[in-house]
Design a protein around this motif. Structure first.
Motif, PDB file in Angstrom:
ATOM      1  N   TYR A 256      -5.363  -0.786   4.790  1.00  0.00           N
ATOM      2  CA  TYR A 256      -6.780  -0.579   4.516  1.00  0.00           C
ATOM      3  C   TYR A 256      -7.259  -1.729   3.656  1.00  0.00           C
ATOM      4  CZ  TYR A 256     -11.099   1.449   2.757  1.00  0.00           C
ATOM      5  OH  TYR A 256     -12.415   1.660   2.446  1.00  0.00           O
TER       6      TYR A 256
ATOM      7  N   LEU B 109     -21.386   8.272  -7.838  1.00  0.00           N
ATOM      8  CA  LEU B 109     -19.949   8.196  -7.570  1.00  0.00           C
ATOM      9  C   LEU B 109     -19.493   9.342  -6.687  1.00  0.00           C
ATOM     10  CD1 LEU B 109     -18.208   7.090 -10.857  1.00  0.00           C
ATOM     11  CD2 LEU B 109     -18.149   5.972  -8.659  1.00  0.00           C
TER      12      LEU B 109
ATOM     13  N   GLU C 213       0.847  -1.191   0.000  1.00  0.00           N
ATOM     14  CA  GLU C 213       0.000   0.000   0.000  1.00  0.00           C
ATOM     15  C   GLU C 213       0.880   1.238   0.000  1.00  0.00           C
ATOM     16  OE1 GLU C 213      -2.980   0.032   3.008  1.00  0.00           O
ATOM     17  OE2 GLU C 213      -3.675  -1.983   2.507  1.00  0.00           O
TER      18      GLU C 213
ATOM     19  N   LYS D  96      -3.426  -8.955   6.760  1.00  0.00           N
ATOM     20  CA  LYS D  96      -2.557  -8.190   5.868  1.00  0.00           C
ATOM     21  C   LYS D  96      -1.428  -7.539   6.659  1.00  0.00           C
ATOM     22  CE  LYS D  96      -2.994  -5.085   1.956  1.00  0.00           C
ATOM     23  NZ  LYS D  96      -3.883  -4.198   1.213  1.00  0.00           N
TER      24      LYS D  96
ATOM     25  N   MET E 108     -11.210   4.302  -9.897  1.00  0.00           N
ATOM     26  CA  MET E 108     -12.055   3.291 -10.547  1.00  0.00           C
ATOM     27  C   MET E 108     -11.475   2.892 -11.888  1.00  0.00           C
ATOM     28  SD  MET E 108     -15.625   3.044  -9.422  1.00  0.00           S
ATOM     29  CE  MET E 108     -16.164   3.390  -7.779  1.00  0.00           C
TER      30      MET E 108
ATOM     31  N   ASN F 179      -8.048   1.018 -10.967  1.00  0.00           N
ATOM     32  CA  ASN F 179      -8.243   0.027  -9.918  1.00  0.00           C
ATOM     33  C   ASN F 179      -7.062  -0.031  -8.942  1.00  0.00           C
ATOM     34  OD1 ASN F 179      -9.431  -2.023  -8.482  1.00  0.00           O
ATOM     35  ND2 ASN F 179      -8.577  -3.629  -9.789  1.00  0.00           N
ATOM     36  N   ARG F 180      -6.782   1.085  -8.318  1.00  0.00           N
ATOM     37  CA  ARG F 180      -5.742   1.074  -7.292  1.00  0.00           C
ATOM     38  C   ARG F 180      -6.059   2.114  -6.235  1.00  0.00           C
ATOM     39  NH1 ARG F 180      -0.712   3.666 -10.720  1.00  0.00           N
ATOM     40  NH2 ARG F 180      -1.847   5.480 -11.479  1.00  0.00           N
ATOM     41  N   ARG F 181      -5.446   1.899  -5.093  1.00  0.00           N
ATOM     42  CA  ARG F 181      -5.708   2.774  -3.963  1.00  0.00           C
ATOM     43  C   ARG F 181      -4.486   3.620  -3.649  1.00  0.00           C
ATOM     44  NH1 ARG F 181     -10.464   1.238  -1.611  1.00  0.00           N
ATOM     45  NH2 ARG F 181     -11.040  -0.945  -1.832  1.00  0.00           N
TER      46      ARG F 181
ATOM     47  N   HIS G 166      -8.262   7.922   2.106  1.00  0.00           N
ATOM     48  CA  HIS G 166      -8.092   6.757   1.230  1.00  0.00           C
ATOM     49  C   HIS G 166      -8.761   7.051  -0.100  1.00  0.00           C
ATOM     50  CE1 HIS G 166      -7.427   4.741   5.145  1.00  0.00           C
ATOM     51  NE2 HIS G 166      -6.506   4.133   4.441  1.00  0.00           N
TER      52      HIS G 166
ATOM     53  N   TYR H 119      -9.366   6.143  -4.202  1.00  0.00           N
ATOM     54  CA  TYR H 119      -9.435   4.963  -5.057  1.00  0.00           C
ATOM     55  C   TYR H 119      -9.676   5.418  -6.486  1.00  0.00           C
ATOM     56  CZ  TYR H 119     -11.140   0.688  -7.168  1.00  0.00           C
ATOM     57  OH  TYR H 119     -11.313  -0.375  -8.002  1.00  0.00           O
TER      58      TYR H 119
ATOM     59  N   PHE I 273     -12.556   8.453  -6.539  1.00  0.00           N
ATOM     60  CA  PHE I 273     -13.491   7.968  -5.526  1.00  0.00           C
ATOM     61  C   PHE I 273     -12.832   8.075  -4.159  1.00  0.00           C
ATOM     62  CE2 PHE I 273     -15.638   4.439  -3.237  1.00  0.00           C
ATOM     63  CZ  PHE I 273     -16.952   4.771  -3.467  1.00  0.00           C
TER      64      PHE I 273
ATOM     65  N   GLY J   4     -20.109   9.007  -3.112  1.00  0.00           N
ATOM     66  CA  GLY J   4     -19.418   7.919  -2.432  1.00  0.00           C
ATOM     67  C   GLY J   4     -20.223   6.637  -2.339  1.00  0.00           C
TER      68      GLY J   4
ATOM     69  N   GLU K 232       0.198   0.597   8.787  1.00  0.00           N
ATOM     70  CA  GLU K 232      -1.235   0.769   8.617  1.00  0.00           C
ATOM     71  C   GLU K 232      -1.683   0.117   7.322  1.00  0.00           C
ATOM     72  OE1 GLU K 232      -1.778   4.989   8.765  1.00  0.00           O
ATOM     73  OE2 GLU K 232      -0.058   5.309   7.453  1.00  0.00           O
TER      74      GLU K 232
ATOM     75  N   ARG L  77      -3.114   6.247  -0.291  1.00  0.00           N
ATOM     76  CA  ARG L  77      -3.420   6.831   1.010  1.00  0.00           C
ATOM     77  C   ARG L  77      -2.656   8.144   1.162  1.00  0.00           C
ATOM     78  NH1 ARG L  77      -1.552   3.040   4.235  1.00  0.00           N
ATOM     79  NH2 ARG L  77      -3.480   1.880   4.305  1.00  0.00           N
TER      80      ARG L  77
ATOM     81  N   TRP M 102     -19.062  -1.999 -10.729  1.00  0.00           N
ATOM     82  CA  TRP M 102     -17.954  -1.976  -9.772  1.00  0.00           C
ATOM     83  C   TRP M 102     -18.302  -2.843  -8.591  1.00  0.00           C
ATOM     84  CZ3 TRP M 102     -16.774   0.555  -4.891  1.00  0.00           C
ATOM     85  CH2 TRP M 102     -15.411   0.477  -4.572  1.00  0.00           C
TER      86      TRP M 102
ATOM     87  N   VAL N 217     -13.030  -6.631  -8.780  1.00  0.00           N
ATOM     88  CA  VAL N 217     -11.896  -5.775  -9.131  1.00  0.00           C
ATOM     89  C   VAL N 217     -10.725  -5.929  -8.171  1.00  0.00           C
ATOM     90  CG1 VAL N 217     -13.304  -4.075 -10.332  1.00  0.00           C
ATOM     91  CG2 VAL N 217     -12.831  -3.754  -7.910  1.00  0.00           C
ATOM     92  N   MET N 218     -11.002  -6.188  -6.897  1.00  0.00           N
ATOM     93  CA  MET N 218      -9.917  -6.419  -5.946  1.00  0.00           C
ATOM     94  C   MET N 218     -10.230  -7.672  -5.147  1.00  0.00           C
ATOM     95  SD  MET N 218      -8.937  -2.751  -4.376  1.00  0.00           S
ATOM     96  CE  MET N 218      -7.768  -1.719  -5.227  1.00  0.00           C
TER      97      MET N 218
END
Lengths: 175, 422
Positions: B355, B242, A27, B115, A82, A85-87, A78, A80, A54, B245, B353, A89, B258, B263-264
């Motif tokens: 998420y 969107l 991450e 994780k 769309m 497709n990745r995050r 956080h 994101y 997002f 949220g 940390e 922080r 989605w 997707v994940m």
């Protein structure tokens, strides 16, 4: 459009606003200068190849006694994307005596209530927020419950002999 | 204090509002302050708010001009409580957030711990987790369908849904000893292995259930009363959804494809064969249809998981995080030490940390876990779909609709107040 590397782009464009880049368990975290968080969010949302469109989550963190007083509070965003497709922080550290950061509701409308929650729980002030009120706690609550120096506590049992005594000091909403 | 407000028509009107005018400014339109529109409290005790949700409504006749949600009546400080418990003890708190999705909450938290700890989960545990997470989704959707129909005046559907839900709760009780607050998933796997009767019970349920979905659809899908009350109501475009949220069925009904399971993927969801239903119009009816389709997809996933359930270890063999089996304690001193350490001090996680987001029945359920290297979480934050949907989507959809339609809109976003207030 090819997905671009957010770290390189951010360091190139935002320069010293990016204070730290941490990668942990896959991450990516970027520590941002609090004064420039709106600019950073705008950049990550609108730059082609990044487009973090997002806002998943936002929360406050209290590093009481784990970080020096000028880095006591943190606000964690956080984001994101769309499309790719990745995050990502984003993190800002705020000082103990004046935990203030500009609001990002102008960029991400979904930050509205999350910022209210962080204010409610940690007393972090989001400058420019349209309506920074308490959200989960009662309006007349004193203190910020999720700060580490706020006692976990429990409700003392009131008997007839100590009813007034406890009533005077108990940290609950009063009529 | 505003106790009296003169109406635009000249005669005096009384309002029950006890706050100051300043508190109201910015929340409702200026017309409310002069008494031109009416302020109405809906809740916190109202049968169609699905719990303790208060909505401050500004009404112009029957049209909702603005809607201000007021949450927090069910705030129990779960995040704060979790900070004072060890990682293992804190799982108990997660069930109690979203009480219709207990296994999903366990899963989000356990995934975050795993994780952070870099802990493995054996194959069998992953399959059981997927299976139970999907059963939980069916359970949650059944309660949603029942209460949504009840709000709209279709009483019988509620009774049918509760009948089928009972079978799922029996399965939960079979594996965990609890019908709702199961605390069954633990970091590294499961609390214990599933019992022998588990497989036939689940098979019996998924053989029986698809026919029941047909029954619900017969009652509702082409029912003119149902269509009248749901089609074209509470419409959200993809862009609006969107930016507010939204996630999960609420977002997908607006036409955004989605789903976090796709997707994940987590827990091997990428190896299961299932479709993600997508809506078209983003109204109450589409959200209803979409969840009905999701019920069938969940049954598909459960069947696949059941087919690949092979004997094997049900939790990780990493003794620094997972307690040793009881049989080992009599033979191995090391096992005794691990057992003692884990059940007194608990395990510590490295500083950092993470998420993790999972697809809960309501949308993206995220768990942010921050550790400073101690044996309890330093900060846990749950990104709960109900909170986001109540604060964002609900007021948006309520505006310019009719008061009677608001009941349908609340039902269609599928909110759980325990999830919202934590």
């Amino acid at each position: 459009m090819q997905a671009l590397n957010p770290v390189e782009l951010a360091q190139l464009t935002l320069k010293d606003a990016v204070q730290e880049v941490i990668e942990f368990r896959g991450e990516l975290t970027m520590v941002i200068n609090p004064a420039r968080i709106v600019e950073a969010c705008q950049f990550f949302k609108e730059t082609e190849g990044l487009e973090y469109n997002f806002m998943s989550d936002m929360s406050g963190v209290d590093y009481y006694q784990h970080e020096p007083a000028e880095r006591r509070f943190a606000v964690v965003y956080h984001l994101y994307s769309m499309i790719y497709n990745r995050r990502l922080r984003l993190k800002v550290y705020l000082p103990e005596d004046e935990p203030k950061v500009p609001t990002v509701t102008t960029v991400y409308p979904a930050a509205d209530w999350e910022e209210r929650e962080a204010y409610d729980m940690f007393g972090i002030i989001f400058e420019g927020h349209p309506s920074l009120r308490r959200i989960l706690m009662p309006d007349d609550w004193e203190g910020y419950p999720q700060r580490k120096d706020y006692p976990l506590g429990y409700e003392q049992v009131q008997f007839s002999f100590n009813y007034d005594d406890i009533d005077r000091t108990k940290p609950f909403a009063k009529e | 204090m505003v106790t009296k407000a003169s109406a635009h028509s000249g005669h005096e009107q009384y309002t029950d509002w006890q706050g100051t005018v300043e508190e109201l400014k910015g929340l409702v339109s200026d017309r409310a302050l002069t008494g031109e529109t009416m302020l109405l409290n809906m809740g916190p005790q109202h049968p169609s708010t699905h719990g303790v949700l208060r909505l401050l409504l500004e009404l112009d006749g029957e049209t909702v001009v603005s809607c201000v949600p007021d949450v927090g009546f069910l705030h129990t400080g779960i995040e704060k409580t979790m900070e004072s418990k060890t990682y293992e003890q804190a799982i108990v708190c997660t069930d109690r957030m979203d009480y219709l999705n207990p296994m999903g909450n366990n899963l989000a938290y356990c995934l975050a711990v795993e994780k952070l700890a870099d802990l493995d989960v054996p194959e069998r545990a992953q399959v059981v987790r997927v299976l139970l997470a999907e059963l939980t989704r069916i359970n949650s959707h059944l309660v949603w369908l029942g209460t949504h129909c009840l709000d709209m005046g279709a009483m019988s559907v509620f009774l049918y849904c509760m009948r089928e839900r009972e079978m799922i709760l029996d399965i939960f009780e079979m594996v965990s000893g609890q019908r709702m607050m199961s605390t069954y998933f633990r970091p590294g796997g499961l609390w214990r292995d599933v019992v022998a009767e588990f497989v036939p019970a689940v098979q019996a349920f998924i053989d029986y259930f698809p026919k029941k979905i047909d029954d619900y659809e017969t009652l509702l899908v082409e029912n003119p009363l149902w269509i009248d009350r749901t089609q074209g109501i509470g419409v959200m475009t993809p862009e609006e959804a969107l930016s507010l949220g939204c996630s999960g069925p609420t977002l997908r009904a607006s036409g955004v494809n989605w789903d976090i399971r796709k997707v994940m993927p987590y827990m091997g969801y990428e190896t299961y064969d299932f479709d993600v239903p997508i809506g078209e119009h983003g109204d109450v009816y589409d959200r209803f249809l979409l969840r009905m389709k999701e019920l069938r997809q969940s049954v598909r996933i459960v069947q696949q998981a059941l087919n690949r359930l092979k004997p094997g270890p049900f939790r990780s063999n990493n003794r620094k995080y997972v307690p040793p089996p009881r049989a080992e304690l009599g033979r191995s001193m090391e096992a005794v030490i691990h057992h003692f350490k884990l059940w007194t001090e608990g395990f510590s996680l490295p500083k950092g940390e993470v998420y993790v987001g999972i697809e809960s029945p309501r949308g993206e359920l995220g768990c942010y876990l921050s550790s400073v290297g101690e044996n309890h979480p330093h900060r846990v934050h749950f990104r709960t779909p109900s909170f986001v949907h109540i604060m964002g989507a609900l007021p948006f959809m309520a505006k310019q609709g009719l008061l009677a339609d608001l009941v349908g809109v609340i039902g269609s976003v599928d909110i759980v107040l325990g999830d919202c207030d934590r």
